[in-house]
Motif scaffolding. Structure first.
Motif, PDB file in Angstrom:
ATOM      1  N   LEU A  68      72.872 -52.290  86.827  1.00 39.27           N
ATOM      2  CA  LEU A  68      71.529 -52.143  86.559  1.00 39.27           C
ATOM      3  C   LEU A  68      71.366 -50.622  86.012  1.00 39.27           C
ATOM      4  O   LEU A  68      72.094 -49.595  86.228  1.00 39.27           O
ATOM      5  CB  LEU A  68      70.715 -52.200  87.943  1.00 39.27           C
ATOM      6  CG  LEU A  68      70.812 -53.483  88.777  1.00 39.27           C
ATOM      7  CD1 LEU A  68      69.999 -53.146  90.039  1.00 39.27           C
ATOM      8  CD2 LEU A  68      70.132 -54.707  87.946  1.00 39.27           C
ATOM      9  N   ILE A  80      64.884 -56.519  85.596  1.00 35.55           N
ATOM     10  CA  ILE A  80      66.349 -55.593  85.542  1.00 35.55           C
ATOM     11  C   ILE A  80      66.334 -54.975  84.149  1.00 35.55           C
ATOM     12  O   ILE A  80      65.898 -55.549  82.987  1.00 35.55           O
ATOM     13  CB  ILE A  80      67.239 -57.115  85.230  1.00 35.55           C
ATOM     14  CG1 ILE A  80      67.214 -57.996  86.581  1.00 35.55           C
ATOM     15  CG2 ILE A  80      68.784 -56.270  84.985  1.00 35.55           C
ATOM     16  CD1 ILE A  80      67.663 -57.086  87.778  1.00 35.55           C
ATOM     17  N   MET A  87      78.637 -61.507  86.181  1.00 36.18           N
ATOM     18  CA  MET A  87      77.595 -62.376  86.238  1.00 36.18           C
ATOM     19  C   MET A  87      78.209 -63.771  86.279  1.00 36.18           C
ATOM     20  O   MET A  87      77.678 -64.947  86.611  1.00 36.18           O
ATOM     21  CB  MET A  87      76.141 -62.314  85.153  1.00 36.18           C
ATOM     22  CG  MET A  87      75.217 -63.123  85.522  1.00 36.18           C
ATOM     23  SD  MET A  87      74.077 -62.620  86.489  1.00 36.18           S
ATOM     24  CE  MET A  87      72.558 -63.307  86.351  1.00 36.18           C
ATOM     25  N   ILE A 105      70.592 -56.856  99.937  1.00 42.10           N
ATOM     26  CA  ILE A 105      70.642 -55.753  98.847  1.00 42.10           C
ATOM     27  C   ILE A 105      69.091 -55.965  98.220  1.00 42.10           C
ATOM     28  O   ILE A 105      68.733 -57.391  98.016  1.00 42.10           O
ATOM     29  CB  ILE A 105      71.572 -56.208  97.722  1.00 42.10           C
ATOM     30  CG1 ILE A 105      72.942 -55.912  98.141  1.00 42.10           C
ATOM     31  CG2 ILE A 105      71.315 -55.096  96.475  1.00 42.10           C
ATOM     32  CD1 ILE A 105      73.995 -56.396  97.329  1.00 42.10           C
ATOM     33  N   GLU A 106      68.401 -54.892  98.121  1.00 43.33           N
ATOM     34  CA  GLU A 106      67.284 -55.207  97.354  1.00 43.33           C
ATOM     35  C   GLU A 106      67.081 -53.876  96.342  1.00 43.33           C
ATOM     36  O   GLU A 106      67.837 -52.943  96.340  1.00 43.33           O
ATOM     37  CB  GLU A 106      66.008 -55.332  98.209  1.00 43.33           C
ATOM     38  CG  GLU A 106      65.790 -56.206  99.079  1.00 43.33           C
ATOM     39  CD  GLU A 106      65.682 -57.923  98.302  1.00 43.33           C
ATOM     40  OE1 GLU A 106      65.183 -57.516  97.027  1.00 43.33           O
ATOM     41  OE2 GLU A 106      65.913 -58.772  98.643  1.00 43.33           O
ATOM     42  N   ILE A 107      66.149 -54.138  95.398  1.00 45.32           N
ATOM     43  CA  ILE A 107      65.858 -53.133  94.552  1.00 45.32           C
ATOM     44  C   ILE A 107      64.454 -52.449  94.389  1.00 45.32           C
ATOM     45  O   ILE A 107      63.663 -53.197  94.864  1.00 45.32           O
ATOM     46  CB  ILE A 107      66.408 -53.471  93.131  1.00 45.32           C
ATOM     47  CG1 ILE A 107      65.574 -54.618  92.377  1.00 45.32           C
ATOM     48  CG2 ILE A 107      67.734 -53.668  93.082  1.00 45.32           C
ATOM     49  CD1 ILE A 107      65.706 -54.987  91.180  1.00 45.32           C
ATOM     50  N   ALA A 142      62.948 -60.778  89.227  1.00 46.61           N
ATOM     51  CA  ALA A 142      63.476 -59.565  89.731  1.00 46.61           C
ATOM     52  C   ALA A 142      63.492 -58.769  88.053  1.00 46.61           C
ATOM     53  O   ALA A 142      63.843 -59.512  87.134  1.00 46.61           O
ATOM     54  CB  ALA A 142      64.837 -59.442  90.231  1.00 46.61           C
ATOM     55  N   TYR A 189      64.452 -61.676  85.742  1.00 42.86           N
ATOM     56  CA  TYR A 189      65.316 -62.320  86.162  1.00 42.86           C
ATOM     57  C   TYR A 189      64.817 -63.152  87.497  1.00 42.86           C
ATOM     58  O   TYR A 189      65.102 -62.976  88.641  1.00 42.86           O
ATOM     59  CB  TYR A 189      66.613 -61.631  86.762  1.00 42.86           C
ATOM     60  CG  TYR A 189      67.578 -61.243  85.789  1.00 42.86           C
ATOM     61  CD1 TYR A 189      67.395 -61.016  84.527  1.00 42.86           C
ATOM     62  CD2 TYR A 189      69.086 -61.165  86.252  1.00 42.86           C
ATOM     63  CE1 TYR A 189      68.499 -60.780  83.541  1.00 42.86           C
ATOM     64  CE2 TYR A 189      70.083 -60.633  85.213  1.00 42.86           C
ATOM     65  CZ  TYR A 189      69.754 -60.336  83.949  1.00 42.86           C
ATOM     66  OH  TYR A 189      70.733 -60.152  82.979  1.00 42.86           O
ATOM     67  N   ALA A 242      73.833 -53.731  91.827  1.00 43.34           N
ATOM     68  CA  ALA A 242      73.515 -54.863  92.803  1.00 43.34           C
ATOM     69  C   ALA A 242      73.616 -56.201  92.273  1.00 43.34           C
ATOM     70  O   ALA A 242      72.979 -56.586  91.448  1.00 43.34           O
ATOM     71  CB  ALA A 242      71.798 -54.863  92.977  1.00 43.34           C
ATOM     72  N   TYR A 243      75.017 -56.269  92.673  1.00 41.10           N
ATOM     73  CA  TYR A 243      75.775 -57.511  92.155  1.00 41.10           C
ATOM     74  C   TYR A 243      76.064 -57.409  90.719  1.00 41.10           C
ATOM     75  O   TYR A 243      77.287 -57.232  90.345  1.00 41.10           O
ATOM     76  CB  TYR A 243      74.892 -58.839  92.337  1.00 41.10           C
ATOM     77  CG  TYR A 243      74.584 -59.243  93.434  1.00 41.10           C
ATOM     78  CD1 TYR A 243      75.605 -60.016  94.527  1.00 41.10           C
ATOM     79  CD2 TYR A 243      73.221 -59.173  94.019  1.00 41.10           C
ATOM     80  CE1 TYR A 243      75.209 -60.446  95.722  1.00 41.10           C
ATOM     81  CE2 TYR A 243      72.913 -59.344  95.338  1.00 41.10           C
ATOM     82  CZ  TYR A 243      73.888 -60.058  96.184  1.00 41.10           C
ATOM     83  OH  TYR A 243      73.469 -60.469  97.463  1.00 41.10           O
ATOM     84  N   VAL A 244      75.205 -56.765  90.026  1.00 35.09           N
ATOM     85  CA  VAL A 244      75.396 -56.809  88.484  1.00 35.09           C
ATOM     86  C   VAL A 244      74.991 -55.289  88.124  1.00 35.09           C
ATOM     87  O   VAL A 244      74.506 -54.677  88.907  1.00 35.09           O
ATOM     88  CB  VAL A 244      74.340 -57.560  87.714  1.00 35.09           C
ATOM     89  CG1 VAL A 244      74.671 -58.984  87.806  1.00 35.09           C
ATOM     90  CG2 VAL A 244      72.957 -57.456  87.623  1.00 35.09           C
TER      91      VAL A 244
END
Lengths: 327, 72
Positions: free
Chosen positions: A315, A228, A112, A169-171, A226, A223, A311-313
Protein backbone atom coordinates in the motif's frame (compact mmCIF):
# COMPACT_ATOMS: atom_id res chain seq x y z
CA UNK A 1 3.27 2.91 26.13
CA UNK A 2 6.91 3.83 25.60
CA UNK A 3 8.14 3.62 21.99
CA UNK A 4 11.65 5.06 21.79
CA UNK A 5 14.47 3.19 23.48
CA UNK A 6 18.19 3.60 23.97
CA UNK A 7 20.59 0.86 22.86
CA UNK A 8 21.00 -0.38 26.45
CA UNK A 9 17.24 -0.59 26.90
CA UNK A 10 16.82 -2.53 23.64
CA UNK A 11 19.56 -4.96 24.68
CA UNK A 12 17.69 -5.52 27.97
CA UNK A 13 14.43 -6.17 26.12
CA UNK A 14 16.13 -8.68 23.81
CA UNK A 15 17.93 -10.43 26.65
CA UNK A 16 14.71 -10.84 28.62
CA UNK A 17 13.23 -12.76 25.67
CA UNK A 18 10.71 -10.17 24.49
CA UNK A 19 9.39 -10.46 20.93
CA UNK A 20 10.32 -7.22 19.20
CA UNK A 21 9.74 -5.35 15.96
CA UNK A 22 12.40 -2.66 15.68
CA UNK A 23 12.64 0.35 13.40
CA UNK A 24 15.69 2.59 13.49
CA UNK A 25 18.39 4.24 11.45
CA UNK A 26 20.35 1.49 9.67
CA UNK A 27 23.55 2.31 11.61
CA UNK A 28 22.01 1.29 14.96
CA UNK A 29 21.44 -2.45 14.47
CA UNK A 30 25.04 -3.59 14.82
CA UNK A 31 25.94 -4.65 18.35
CA UNK A 32 22.48 -5.83 19.37
CA UNK A 33 22.43 -9.41 20.71
CA UNK A 34 20.66 -12.37 19.10
CA UNK A 35 17.04 -12.82 20.07
CA UNK A 36 13.42 -12.77 19.00
CA UNK A 37 13.53 -9.60 16.97
CA UNK A 38 13.38 -8.37 13.41
CA UNK A 39 14.16 -4.88 12.23
CA UNK A 40 14.04 -2.55 9.31
CA UNK A 41 15.83 0.71 8.61
CA UNK A 42 13.93 3.99 8.79
CA UNK A 43 14.54 7.17 10.80
CA UNK A 44 11.01 8.65 10.52
CA UNK A 45 8.35 7.99 13.13
CA UNK A 46 5.05 8.98 14.63
CA UNK A 47 5.84 9.00 18.35
CA UNK A 48 4.54 10.45 21.60
CA UNK A 49 5.58 13.95 20.56
CA UNK A 50 4.21 13.65 17.02
CA UNK A 51 6.03 13.08 13.75
CA UNK A 52 9.82 13.13 14.04
CA UNK A 53 13.06 12.15 12.35
CA UNK A 54 15.18 10.41 15.00
CA UNK A 55 18.54 8.82 14.20
CA UNK A 56 19.87 7.90 17.65
CA UNK A 57 17.02 5.89 19.16
CA UNK A 58 15.12 2.72 18.37
CA UNK A 59 11.37 2.64 17.80
CA UNK A 60 10.40 -0.67 19.37
CA UNK A 61 7.11 -2.52 19.21
CA UNK A 62 7.10 -4.99 22.08
CA UNK A 63 4.62 -7.70 21.16
CA UNK A 64 2.13 -8.43 23.96
CA UNK A 65 1.97 -11.57 26.08
CA UNK A 66 -0.88 -12.94 23.93
CA UNK A 67 1.91 -13.73 21.42
CA UNK A 68 2.87 -17.23 22.57
CA UNK A 69 5.75 -18.08 20.27
CA UNK A 70 7.54 -16.71 17.26
CA UNK A 71 9.42 -18.07 14.28
CA UNK A 72 11.76 -15.80 12.33
CA UNK A 73 12.32 -16.58 8.67
CA UNK A 74 14.23 -14.81 5.92
CA UNK A 75 13.04 -15.11 2.30
CA UNK A 76 14.89 -14.39 -0.92
CA UNK A 77 12.93 -12.90 -3.81
CA UNK A 78 12.41 -16.34 -5.35
CA UNK A 79 11.13 -17.76 -2.06
CA UNK A 80 8.25 -15.37 -1.40
CA UNK A 81 5.62 -18.02 -2.12
CA UNK A 82 6.90 -19.94 0.91
CA UNK A 83 5.73 -17.18 3.26
CA UNK A 84 2.14 -18.40 3.24
CA UNK A 85 3.33 -22.02 3.81
CA UNK A 86 4.91 -20.79 7.04
CA UNK A 87 1.84 -18.95 8.35
CA UNK A 88 1.05 -19.72 12.01
CA UNK A 89 -2.05 -21.79 12.78
CA UNK A 90 -3.59 -18.94 14.74
CA UNK A 91 -1.58 -15.76 14.61
CA UNK A 92 -0.14 -12.99 12.55
CA UNK A 93 2.99 -12.59 10.42
CA UNK A 94 5.03 -9.38 10.43
CA UNK A 95 7.09 -8.70 7.30
CA UNK A 96 9.76 -6.11 6.44
CA UNK A 97 11.23 -5.72 2.94
CA UNK A 98 14.02 -3.35 1.87
CA UNK A 99 12.85 -0.61 -0.51
CA UNK A 100 13.92 -0.90 -4.16
CA UNK A 101 15.10 -4.50 -3.71
CA UNK A 102 14.09 -7.15 -6.21
CA UNK A 103 12.05 -8.68 -3.38
CA UNK A 104 10.13 -5.41 -2.96
CA UNK A 105 9.25 -5.30 -6.65
CA UNK A 106 8.36 -8.99 -6.87
CA UNK A 107 6.26 -8.86 -3.72
CA UNK A 108 4.30 -5.86 -4.98
CA UNK A 109 3.71 -7.38 -8.41
CA UNK A 110 2.87 -10.94 -7.41
CA UNK A 111 1.67 -11.29 -3.84
CA UNK A 112 -2.01 -10.86 -4.69
CA UNK A 113 -1.84 -13.99 -6.85
CA UNK A 114 -0.59 -16.29 -4.06
CA UNK A 115 -3.58 -18.56 -3.31
CA UNK A 116 -3.15 -18.72 0.48
CA UNK A 117 -2.27 -15.03 0.95
CA UNK A 118 -5.42 -14.15 2.87
CA UNK A 119 -5.50 -17.24 5.11
CA UNK A 120 -3.69 -15.47 7.96
CA UNK A 121 -2.89 -11.80 8.65
CA UNK A 122 0.29 -10.60 6.90
CA UNK A 123 1.33 -7.08 7.80
CA UNK A 124 4.44 -4.93 7.74
CA UNK A 125 6.39 -2.31 5.90
CA UNK A 126 9.05 -1.39 3.39
CA UNK A 127 12.27 -0.23 5.04
CA UNK A 128 13.92 2.99 3.92
CA UNK A 129 16.61 5.52 4.70
CA UNK A 130 16.93 9.17 5.62
CA UNK A 131 15.85 11.18 2.58
CA UNK A 132 19.27 12.91 2.48
CA UNK A 133 20.89 9.47 2.07
CA UNK A 134 18.78 8.10 -0.79
CA UNK A 135 21.71 8.03 -3.20
CA UNK A 136 24.32 6.72 -0.77
CA UNK A 137 22.70 4.26 1.66
CA UNK A 138 20.66 1.13 0.96
CA UNK A 139 17.59 0.32 3.02
CA UNK A 140 18.05 -2.89 5.00
CA UNK A 141 16.25 -5.46 7.07
CA UNK A 142 17.90 -7.18 10.02
CA UNK A 143 17.39 -10.73 11.24
CA UNK A 144 17.69 -10.73 15.03
CA UNK A 145 17.92 -14.52 15.17
CA UNK A 146 21.09 -14.61 13.04
CA UNK A 147 22.25 -10.98 13.28
CA UNK A 148 22.37 -10.83 9.48
CA UNK A 149 21.47 -7.63 7.65
CA UNK A 150 20.15 -7.77 4.09
CA UNK A 151 19.35 -5.19 1.47
CA UNK A 152 17.65 -7.84 -0.67
CA UNK A 153 15.70 -10.35 1.43
CA UNK A 154 12.37 -10.10 3.21
CA UNK A 155 12.33 -10.85 6.94
CA UNK A 156 9.21 -12.26 8.57
CA UNK A 157 8.29 -12.92 12.18
CA UNK A 158 5.50 -15.49 12.23
CA UNK A 159 3.70 -15.13 15.57
CA UNK A 160 1.52 -17.81 17.13
CA UNK A 161 -1.19 -16.29 19.34
CA UNK A 162 -2.87 -17.52 22.47
CA UNK A 163 -5.86 -19.63 21.32
CA UNK A 164 -8.28 -17.17 22.92
CA UNK A 165 -7.26 -14.38 20.53
CA UNK A 166 -7.30 -13.63 16.81
CA UNK A 167 -5.41 -10.90 14.96
CA UNK A 168 -7.03 -8.52 12.50
CA UNK A 169 -5.44 -6.05 10.07
CA UNK A 170 -7.21 -2.84 9.18
CA UNK A 171 -6.21 0.36 7.41
CA UNK A 172 -6.96 4.04 7.75
CA UNK A 173 -6.81 5.80 4.41
CA UNK A 174 -8.06 9.37 4.21
CA UNK A 175 -7.93 9.33 0.42
CA UNK A 176 -11.11 8.47 -1.43
CA UNK A 177 -11.76 8.12 -5.13
CA UNK A 178 -12.57 11.50 -6.65
CA UNK A 179 -15.42 11.89 -9.10
CA UNK A 180 -13.18 12.59 -12.09
CA UNK A 181 -11.92 10.40 -14.93
CA UNK A 182 -11.76 6.63 -14.71
CA UNK A 183 -8.21 5.51 -15.44
CA UNK A 184 -7.19 1.98 -16.42
CA UNK A 185 -3.85 0.59 -17.49
CA UNK A 186 -3.08 -1.84 -20.31
CA UNK A 187 -0.15 -3.34 -18.37
CA UNK A 188 0.76 -4.03 -14.76
CA UNK A 189 3.74 -2.16 -13.38
CA UNK A 190 5.53 0.60 -11.50
CA UNK A 191 6.42 2.55 -14.68
CA UNK A 192 3.59 3.75 -16.85
CA UNK A 193 3.53 5.09 -20.37
CA UNK A 194 -0.02 4.60 -21.60
CA UNK A 195 -3.36 4.64 -19.84
CA UNK A 196 -7.00 4.34 -20.81
CA UNK A 197 -8.77 7.45 -19.57
CA UNK A 198 -12.53 6.94 -19.77
CA UNK A 199 -11.72 4.26 -22.35
CA UNK A 200 -9.50 6.46 -24.51
CA UNK A 201 -5.82 5.59 -24.89
CA UNK A 202 -3.53 8.44 -23.84
CA UNK A 203 0.05 8.99 -22.80
CA UNK A 204 -0.29 9.10 -19.01
CA UNK A 205 2.56 11.60 -18.58
CA UNK A 206 0.83 13.97 -21.02
CA UNK A 207 -2.48 13.45 -19.24
CA UNK A 208 -1.07 14.35 -15.83
CA UNK A 209 0.95 17.33 -17.00
CA UNK A 210 -1.77 18.79 -19.23
CA UNK A 211 -4.21 18.69 -16.34
CA UNK A 212 -1.60 19.95 -13.88
CA UNK A 213 -2.37 17.07 -11.53
CA UNK A 214 -0.66 17.24 -8.13
CA UNK A 215 1.55 14.22 -7.59
CA UNK A 216 0.60 14.33 -3.91
CA UNK A 217 -2.83 12.95 -4.80
CA UNK A 218 -2.54 9.18 -5.26
CA UNK A 219 -4.44 7.00 -7.68
CA UNK A 220 -7.13 5.14 -5.75
CA UNK A 221 -8.67 1.77 -6.60
CA UNK A 222 -11.77 0.39 -4.95
CA UNK A 223 -11.05 -3.13 -3.64
CA UNK A 224 -14.61 -4.11 -2.79
CA UNK A 225 -14.95 -1.19 -0.43
CA UNK A 226 -11.29 -0.82 0.65
CA UNK A 227 -9.63 2.24 -0.87
CA UNK A 228 -6.17 1.18 -2.12
CA UNK A 229 -3.70 3.91 -3.10
CA UNK A 230 -0.92 3.93 -5.65
CA UNK A 231 1.32 6.96 -5.12
CA UNK A 232 3.24 8.92 -7.71
CA UNK A 233 7.02 8.83 -7.39
CA UNK A 234 8.08 11.13 -10.21
CA UNK A 235 7.48 12.19 -13.78
CA UNK A 236 10.17 11.09 -16.21
CA UNK A 237 10.22 14.16 -18.46
CA UNK A 238 12.69 12.68 -20.93
CA UNK A 239 10.97 9.34 -21.46
CA UNK A 240 7.48 10.80 -20.90
CA UNK A 241 6.71 8.10 -18.39
CA UNK A 242 5.24 8.10 -14.89
CA UNK A 243 7.02 6.32 -12.05
CA UNK A 244 4.94 4.95 -9.18
CA UNK A 245 5.64 3.71 -5.63
CA UNK A 246 3.45 0.62 -6.15
CA UNK A 247 2.30 -1.18 -9.25
CA UNK A 248 -0.99 -0.53 -10.99
CA UNK A 249 -2.83 -3.56 -12.32
CA UNK A 250 -4.71 -4.25 -15.54
CA UNK A 251 -8.50 -4.41 -15.43
CA UNK A 252 -8.57 -2.31 -12.28
CA UNK A 253 -10.28 1.08 -12.50
CA UNK A 254 -8.44 3.90 -10.71
CA UNK A 255 -9.42 7.46 -9.98
CA UNK A 256 -7.38 10.35 -8.70
CA UNK A 257 -7.93 10.93 -4.99
CA UNK A 258 -9.94 13.68 -3.45
CA UNK A 259 -7.87 16.31 -1.62
CA UNK A 260 -7.36 15.93 2.13
CA UNK A 261 -7.72 19.43 3.57
CA UNK A 262 -6.16 18.89 7.00
CA UNK A 263 -4.52 15.50 7.40
CA UNK A 264 -3.73 15.89 11.12
CA UNK A 265 -7.28 16.85 12.04
CA UNK A 266 -9.07 14.41 9.74
CA UNK A 267 -6.76 11.55 10.64
CA UNK A 268 -7.22 12.08 14.36
CA UNK A 269 -11.00 12.13 13.91
CA UNK A 270 -10.84 8.92 11.86
CA UNK A 271 -8.60 7.17 14.41
CA UNK A 272 -10.90 8.18 17.23
CA UNK A 273 -13.92 6.83 15.33
CA UNK A 274 -12.24 3.41 15.06
CA UNK A 275 -11.63 3.19 18.82
CA UNK A 276 -8.75 0.73 18.48
CA UNK A 277 -5.69 -0.16 20.54
CA UNK A 278 -3.33 -1.64 17.97
CA UNK A 279 -0.44 -3.92 18.88
CA UNK A 280 1.39 -2.62 15.82
CA UNK A 281 1.01 0.13 13.26
CA UNK A 282 2.88 2.03 10.57
CA UNK A 283 2.15 4.95 8.30
CA UNK A 284 3.64 6.31 5.09
CA UNK A 285 6.60 8.64 4.69
CA UNK A 286 4.59 10.45 1.98
CA UNK A 287 1.88 11.32 4.50
CA UNK A 288 4.68 12.56 6.80
CA UNK A 289 6.05 14.76 4.02
CA UNK A 290 2.93 15.96 2.21
CA UNK A 291 0.85 16.53 5.35
CA UNK A 292 3.88 18.07 7.10
CA UNK A 293 3.42 15.83 10.10
CA UNK A 294 6.72 16.70 11.79
CA UNK A 295 5.74 17.72 15.32
CA UNK A 296 2.09 16.85 14.68
CA UNK A 297 0.17 13.90 16.11
CA UNK A 298 -2.17 11.51 14.31
CA UNK A 299 -4.34 10.37 17.21
CA UNK A 300 -2.77 7.93 19.65
CA UNK A 301 -1.53 5.51 17.00
CA UNK A 302 2.26 5.44 16.71
CA UNK A 303 4.77 3.69 14.50
CA UNK A 304 7.40 4.04 11.81
CA UNK A 305 6.70 6.26 8.77
CA UNK A 306 7.76 3.94 6.00
CA UNK A 307 8.59 3.61 2.31
CA UNK A 308 5.50 1.43 1.82
CA UNK A 309 2.97 -0.27 4.03
CA UNK A 310 1.91 -3.89 3.81
CA UNK A 311 -1.56 -5.11 4.64
CA UNK A 312 -1.36 -8.38 2.69
CA UNK A 313 -0.53 -6.30 -0.42
CA UNK A 314 1.74 -3.28 -0.82
CA UNK A 315 0.00 0.00 0.00
CA UNK A 316 0.96 3.67 -0.26
CA UNK A 317 -0.06 6.73 1.80
CA UNK A 318 -2.03 4.52 4.16
CA UNK A 319 -1.91 3.75 7.87
CA UNK A 320 -1.95 0.05 8.65
CA UNK A 321 -2.60 -1.44 12.05
CA UNK A 322 -3.11 -4.79 13.74
CA UNK A 323 -5.30 -5.39 16.74
CA UNK A 324 -6.14 -8.48 18.74
CA UNK A 325 -9.70 -9.64 19.24
CA UNK A 326 -10.94 -12.01 21.90
CA UNK A 327 -12.59 -14.98 20.17
CA UNK B 1 -19.95 -22.75 11.03
CA UNK B 2 -18.34 -22.52 7.60
CA UNK B 3 -20.22 -24.45 4.89
CA UNK B 4 -18.25 -27.33 3.36
CA UNK B 5 -16.35 -26.70 0.17
CA UNK B 6 -18.92 -28.64 -1.87
CA UNK B 7 -21.76 -26.41 -0.69
CA UNK B 8 -23.26 -24.51 -3.69
CA UNK B 9 -22.84 -21.28 -1.74
CA UNK B 10 -19.19 -21.07 -2.85
CA UNK B 11 -19.80 -21.35 -6.60
CA UNK B 12 -22.55 -18.80 -6.26
CA UNK B 13 -20.23 -16.49 -4.32
CA UNK B 14 -17.28 -16.63 -6.71
CA UNK B 15 -19.58 -16.05 -9.71
CA UNK B 16 -21.49 -13.27 -8.01
CA UNK B 17 -21.52 -9.79 -9.50
CA UNK B 18 -22.92 -8.45 -6.26
CA UNK B 19 -21.20 -5.68 -4.28
CA UNK B 20 -21.12 -6.87 -0.69
CA UNK B 21 -20.68 -4.49 2.24
CA UNK B 22 -17.93 -6.51 3.90
CA UNK B 23 -16.57 -5.09 7.13
CA UNK B 24 -13.18 -6.82 7.25
CA UNK B 25 -10.26 -5.59 5.12
CA UNK B 26 -9.11 -9.15 4.44
CA UNK B 27 -12.52 -10.14 3.04
CA UNK B 28 -12.60 -7.07 0.77
CA UNK B 29 -9.17 -7.91 -0.62
CA UNK B 30 -9.90 -11.61 -0.99
CA UNK B 31 -13.14 -10.86 -2.84
CA UNK B 32 -11.29 -8.45 -5.15
CA UNK B 33 -8.81 -11.22 -5.95
CA UNK B 34 -11.67 -13.63 -6.65
CA UNK B 35 -13.31 -11.14 -9.03
CA UNK B 36 -9.99 -10.62 -10.85
CA UNK B 37 -9.60 -14.38 -11.29
CA UNK B 38 -13.16 -14.91 -12.45
CA UNK B 39 -12.72 -12.61 -15.43
CA UNK B 40 -11.44 -15.79 -17.07
CA UNK B 41 -14.40 -18.03 -16.56
CA UNK B 42 -13.29 -21.61 -16.86
CA UNK B 43 -13.87 -24.58 -14.62
CA UNK B 44 -10.31 -24.83 -13.31
CA UNK B 45 -10.22 -21.17 -12.31
CA UNK B 46 -13.65 -21.41 -10.74
CA UNK B 47 -12.45 -24.40 -8.68
CA UNK B 48 -9.36 -22.46 -7.60
CA UNK B 49 -11.51 -19.46 -6.65
CA UNK B 50 -13.79 -21.70 -4.59
CA UNK B 51 -10.72 -23.12 -2.82
CA UNK B 52 -9.47 -19.62 -2.00
CA UNK B 53 -12.84 -18.38 -0.72
CA UNK B 54 -13.63 -21.47 1.34
CA UNK B 55 -10.15 -21.68 2.80
CA UNK B 56 -10.21 -17.95 3.63
CA UNK B 57 -13.44 -18.15 5.63
CA UNK B 58 -12.41 -21.39 7.33
CA UNK B 59 -9.03 -20.05 8.46
CA UNK B 60 -10.30 -16.60 9.48
CA UNK B 61 -13.73 -17.42 10.83
CA UNK B 62 -13.06 -15.73 14.17
CA UNK B 63 -12.82 -12.33 12.49
CA UNK B 64 -15.02 -12.77 9.40
CA UNK B 65 -18.21 -14.37 10.72
CA UNK B 66 -20.22 -11.22 9.97
CA UNK B 67 -18.88 -11.17 6.40
CA UNK B 68 -19.72 -14.86 5.96
CA UNK B 69 -23.28 -14.14 7.04
CA UNK B 70 -23.56 -11.69 4.13
CA UNK B 71 -22.91 -14.37 1.51
CA UNK B 72 -24.94 -17.20 3.02
Amino acid sequence: MKNFYSKEEVIDLINTGKNLLIAADEALFKGLPKGNWIAGSIPYFMGDEGGACIRDKYFVTVLPTECKSVSIKQYKSNELEKITDDYPKNGVSFIIIPATSETHIKYANEIMTYPSLFNSPLVGWISGVHLDDLASVKPIIFNGATLEPSSEDAIVMHVELDDAYAAQIEIINLFKQGDGDTIEFPNDGFVIDNALVNGESVNFYDYLTSKNISLEQPLVADYSGAMINVSFQALDHEAKKVNLYAPVFQNTPYKLATQVANYEKEFTAEVNSHNVSPIYSCNCILNYLYAELEGKKTGEIKGPMTFGEIAYVLLNQTMVYVSLKKK
Amino acid sequence: MVPTKTDPIWKKFVNSEQEYSFSCLATKMMYTRIKQMMRNKDAAIEAEAVDIAHSFFEKNINIVQADLNLIK
